[in-house]
Design a protein around this motif. Structure first.
Motif, PDB file in Angstrom:
ATOM      1  N   VAL A   1       0.833  -1.205   0.000  1.00  0.00           N
ATOM      2  CA  VAL A   1       0.000   0.000   0.000  1.00  0.00           C
ATOM      3  C   VAL A   1       0.866   1.253   0.000  1.00  0.00           C
ATOM      4  O   VAL A   1       0.633   2.214  -0.753  1.00  0.00           O
ATOM      5  CB  VAL A   1      -0.945   0.006   1.215  1.00  0.00           C
ATOM      6  N   GLY A   2       1.912   1.245   0.819  1.00  0.00           N
ATOM      7  CA  GLY A   2       2.815   2.395   0.875  1.00  0.00           C
ATOM      8  C   GLY A   2       3.534   2.624  -0.432  1.00  0.00           C
ATOM      9  O   GLY A   2       3.691   3.770  -0.880  1.00  0.00           O
ATOM     10  N   ARG A   3       3.948   1.538  -1.090  1.00  0.00           N
ATOM     11  CA  ARG A   3       4.648   1.694  -2.370  1.00  0.00           C
ATOM     12  C   ARG A   3       3.716   2.219  -3.454  1.00  0.00           C
ATOM     13  O   ARG A   3       4.105   3.071  -4.259  1.00  0.00           O
ATOM     14  CB  ARG A   3       5.275   0.372  -2.794  1.00  0.00           C
ATOM     15  N   ILE A   4       2.494   1.753  -3.481  1.00  0.00           N
ATOM     16  CA  ILE A   4       1.534   2.253  -4.472  1.00  0.00           C
ATOM     17  C   ILE A   4       1.255   3.732  -4.237  1.00  0.00           C
ATOM     18  O   ILE A   4       1.182   4.523  -5.194  1.00  0.00           O
ATOM     19  CB  ILE A   4       0.233   1.428  -4.441  1.00  0.00           C
ATOM     20  N   ASP A   5       1.128   4.132  -2.976  1.00  0.00           N
ATOM     21  CA  ASP A   5       0.943   5.557  -2.672  1.00  0.00           C
ATOM     22  C   ASP A   5       2.137   6.373  -3.160  1.00  0.00           C
ATOM     23  O   ASP A   5       1.984   7.485  -3.687  1.00  0.00           O
ATOM     24  CB  ASP A   5       0.768   5.757  -1.160  1.00  0.00           C
ATOM     25  N   GLN A   6       3.346   5.819  -2.969  1.00  0.00           N
ATOM     26  CA  GLN A   6       4.563   6.507  -3.401  1.00  0.00           C
ATOM     27  C   GLN A   6       4.584   6.654  -4.921  1.00  0.00           C
ATOM     28  O   GLN A   6       4.906   7.722  -5.461  1.00  0.00           O
ATOM     29  CB  GLN A   6       5.786   5.731  -2.913  1.00  0.00           C
ATOM     30  N   ILE A   7       4.234   5.588  -5.626  1.00  0.00           N
ATOM     31  CA  ILE A   7       4.200   5.629  -7.091  1.00  0.00           C
ATOM     32  C   ILE A   7       3.137   6.618  -7.562  1.00  0.00           C
ATOM     33  O   ILE A   7       3.369   7.418  -8.473  1.00  0.00           O
ATOM     34  CB  ILE A   7       3.918   4.229  -7.664  1.00  0.00           C
ATOM     35  N   ARG A   8       1.963   6.564  -6.919  1.00  0.00           N
ATOM     36  CA  ARG A   8       0.874   7.465  -7.314  1.00  0.00           C
ATOM     37  C   ARG A   8       1.261   8.922  -7.140  1.00  0.00           C
ATOM     38  O   ARG A   8       0.987   9.762  -8.003  1.00  0.00           O
ATOM     39  CB  ARG A   8      -0.384   7.157  -6.489  1.00  0.00           C
ATOM     40  N   SER A   9       1.920   9.213  -6.045  1.00  0.00           N
ATOM     41  CA  SER A   9       2.337  10.596  -5.782  1.00  0.00           C
ATOM     42  C   SER A   9       3.356  11.078  -6.805  1.00  0.00           C
ATOM     43  O   SER A   9       3.338  12.230  -7.244  1.00  0.00           O
ATOM     44  CB  SER A   9       2.928  10.702  -4.373  1.00  0.00           C
ATOM     45  N   SER A  10       4.261  10.170  -7.211  1.00  0.00           N
ATOM     46  CA  SER A  10       5.336  10.570  -8.119  1.00  0.00           C
ATOM     47  C   SER A  10       4.850  10.844  -9.533  1.00  0.00           C
ATOM     48  O   SER A  10       5.485  11.571 -10.285  1.00  0.00           O
ATOM     49  CB  SER A  10       6.425   9.492  -8.153  1.00  0.00           C
ATOM     50  N   ILE A  11       3.706  10.242  -9.908  1.00  0.00           N
ATOM     51  CA  ILE A  11       3.204  10.446 -11.274  1.00  0.00           C
ATOM     52  C   ILE A  11       1.947  11.314 -11.316  1.00  0.00           C
ATOM     53  O   ILE A  11       1.427  11.588 -12.391  1.00  0.00           O
ATOM     54  CB  ILE A  11       2.911   9.101 -11.976  1.00  0.00           C
ATOM     55  N   ALA A  12       1.489  11.761 -10.157  1.00  0.00           N
ATOM     56  CA  ALA A  12       0.245  12.531 -10.115  1.00  0.00           C
ATOM     57  C   ALA A  12       0.370  13.888 -10.788  1.00  0.00           C
ATOM     58  O   ALA A  12      -0.615  14.444 -11.265  1.00  0.00           O
ATOM     59  CB  ALA A  12      -0.205  12.725  -8.670  1.00  0.00           C
ATOM     60  N   SER A  13       1.600  14.430 -10.834  1.00  0.00           N
ATOM     61  CA  SER A  13       1.776  15.773 -11.389  1.00  0.00           C
ATOM     62  C   SER A  13       1.499  15.825 -12.882  1.00  0.00           C
ATOM     63  O   SER A  13       1.150  16.863 -13.409  1.00  0.00           O
ATOM     64  CB  SER A  13       3.198  16.268 -11.114  1.00  0.00           C
ATOM     65  N   ASP A  14       1.644  14.712 -13.560  1.00  0.00           N
ATOM     66  CA  ASP A  14       1.401  14.727 -15.005  1.00  0.00           C
ATOM     67  C   ASP A  14       1.097  13.319 -15.473  1.00  0.00           C
ATOM     68  O   ASP A  14       1.966  12.473 -15.525  1.00  0.00           O
ATOM     69  CB  ASP A  14       2.608  15.279 -15.773  1.00  0.00           C
ATOM     70  N   ARG A  15      -0.153  13.073 -15.864  1.00  0.00           N
ATOM     71  CA  ARG A  15      -0.555  11.741 -16.309  1.00  0.00           C
ATOM     72  C   ARG A  15      -0.444  11.581 -17.823  1.00  0.00           C
ATOM     73  O   ARG A  15      -0.678  10.510 -18.340  1.00  0.00           O
ATOM     74  CB  ARG A  15      -1.988  11.445 -15.871  1.00  0.00           C
ATOM     75  N   ARG A  16      -0.124  12.640 -18.525  1.00  0.00           N
ATOM     76  CA  ARG A  16      -0.042  12.543 -19.980  1.00  0.00           C
ATOM     77  C   ARG A  16       1.396  12.833 -20.419  1.00  0.00           C
ATOM     78  O   ARG A  16       1.696  13.878 -20.977  1.00  0.00           O
ATOM     79  CB  ARG A  16      -1.021  13.508 -20.644  1.00  0.00           C
TER      80      ARG A  16
END
Length: 480
Positions: free
Chosen positions: A231-246
């Motif tokens: 869960v923590g790793r998925i949150d980390q990945i999500r945060s790192s790519i949230a700034s730009d999904r395209r």
């Protein structure tokens, strides 16, 4: 008693990294299979030096295309579909090249295979970096280079065996076809294996999170990578790519000559890796060793020995990369390569040319042979695997695939230039050719010293858009 911490499993992630790295095997096989066939096909199609060089390096034009588009395609459709397309392109190229009617369609089929090579050169390191835990990412990333050198070895070995069985690369082997044609068609076997294995690989967890398929990402992280805190790793990945999904090539734009500094570092690392001339050894070594007095069989055997040396040193690099660090290994490699290449340039200054044939007497023939293998050692233990490790991990998540695609495309452009110009350079003199590569080996040392940061032990989510501008800053950021 203190609570024990679960020990992460590494077996599954090593397995999928090995399967993904098979793309690197085909990369090495496809680009080196021309080595044993080049003289025979040049005779069959009556090629001059310039067209011979272009026939050898034509696959690299396709590699530029494949590398350029692989990142955006992988972001849109996933890493696995791009691997499957690469496998199909390798298969088509193998059959088409082996059955070519003339140099024009041979070049066309080689370009098709090159597109597969370029795509594999981007997807394999990106995929491995995205599934690998930080503690072993360097070693797993090095599997790409190990697979490449194994592909080179198998291509050269199969060339030597087929030529020995038929009595020469130009001699008839089976079904009325000369051995050099079977050298190309042998690639069909690993291409099929790669496609079958790719079908069994899990998709990258970072791609799955990007596509909001987090349940599948969690399953991959838990089952294959041994992640304890899923869960923590998925949150980390999500945060790192949230700034730009395209993600697109526009994300690479910056203030330093139009690109972000870290993108330029990746491009220049790729170009230096090729400008030291390593692929001259693997594309033209049979021709080179025939010029210093070896017959075709001995020249092919010497090429195989050089490829074995490359394999051994790559294994050494895998052992050291997560202990010594990327930057220190690159610096040491630059020094060793410069010494070896300078020695080769000196040795060939004593060569004589008669009727267009270069001959090198003793002791300089032996010195050149030792120096060439020393060069392979220096490259295989450092710049070969370490550059691929860095390219897979040095870019921030949101630009990784696109930046790696641009860097890999630059690598193939540099490879094309070096491979195409070697026949012309060698007609000027082999001293000139190897002096040219020596200059860039020396220059690569200073580039790494001032511009390359250490990435050992860092998670991918920690990578920055910036690049160090001095050795002092590099140290501050964790370099050696």
């Amino acid at each position: 008693m203190a609570e024990s911490v679960p020990r992460p499993r590494t077996g599954p992630v090593v397995g999928i990294a090995l399967a993904a790295a098979l793309g690197g095997f085909l990369f090495g096989f496809d680009t080196s299979v021309i080595n044993g066939a080049v003289d025979a096909l040049a005779g069959a199609f009556d090629l001059g030096a310039a067209l011979k060089g272009f026939a050898v390096s034509s696959a690299l034009l396709g590699s530029v295309i494949g590398a350029w588009f692989a990142g955006s395609l992988a972001n849109r459709f996933g890493r696995i579909p791009v691997m499957l397309v690469s496998a199909v392109l390798f298969l088509i190229s193998a059959i088409g090249s082996g059955l070519a009617f003339g140099v024009v369609d041979l070049i066309a089929w080689r370009v098709v295979g090159g597109i597969g090579v370029g795509a594999a050169s981007v997807i394999a390191p990106a995929y491995i970096a995205e599934v690998a835990p930080a503690r072993i990412r360097g070693r797993l990333g090095s599997l790409q280079q190990l697979a490449i050198v194994l592909g080179i070895f198998v291509a050269l070995l199969s060339n030597a065996v087929l030529a020995a069985v038929s009595g020469g690369a130009a001699e008839i082997l089976w079904f009325g076809l000369p051995a050099w044609r079977w050298m190309f068609m042998a690639e069909a076997i690993p291409a099929i294996v790669y496609g079958v294995l790719a079908l069994r690989l899990p998709e990258s967890p970072r791609y799955l999170v990007l596509r909001e398929r987090e349940d599948q990402a969690a399953e991959v992280l838990e089952t294959y990578t041994g992640e304890v805190d899923v869960v923590g790793r998925i949150d980390q990945i999500r945060s790192s790519i949230a700034s730009d999904r395209r993600e697109s090539l526009r994300d690479l734009v910056g203030s330093t000559f139009g690109l972000k500094p870290i993108v330029w570092v990746g491009i220049l690392l790729s170009m230096f890796q090729q400008f030291v001339g390593i692929n001259v050894i693997f594309y033209y070594s049979t021709t080179l060793w025939r010029s210093v007095g070896f017959d075709e069989s001995s020249a092919m055997l010497t090429s195989v020995i050089s490829s074995v040396t490359n394999i051994v040193t790559t294994i050494v690099a895998i052992v050291l990369v997560d202990k010594v660090g990327r930057r220190a290994m690159l610096l040491a490699g630059s020094v060793l390569m410069a010494v070896a290449l300078g020695t080769m340039a000196l040795a060939f200054s004593f060569a004589t040319t008669s009727g267009g044939e270069v001959t090198l007497g003793q002791p300089w023939a032996l010195i050149a042979l030792v120096a060439a293998n020393l060069f392979v050692v220096g490259f295989g233990a450092t710049w070969g695997p370490v550059v691929w490790v860095l390219l897979g991990e040095m870019f921030p998540n949101r630009i990784r695939a696109s930046a790696l695609a641009v860097a890999a495309a630059a690598q193939w452009v540099a490879n094309f230039f070096i491979s195409t110009t070697f026949p012309v350079f060698s007609e000027i003199s082999l001293t000139f050719a190897y002096g040219f590569y020596t200059f860039f080996a020396v220059l690569s040392f200073f580039f790494v010293w001032w511009r390359v940061a250490e990435t050992k032990g860092k998670e991918l989510e920690e990578m920055s858009d910036e690049a160090p501008v001095s050795r002092r800053r590099n140290r501050a950021e964790g370099g050696t």
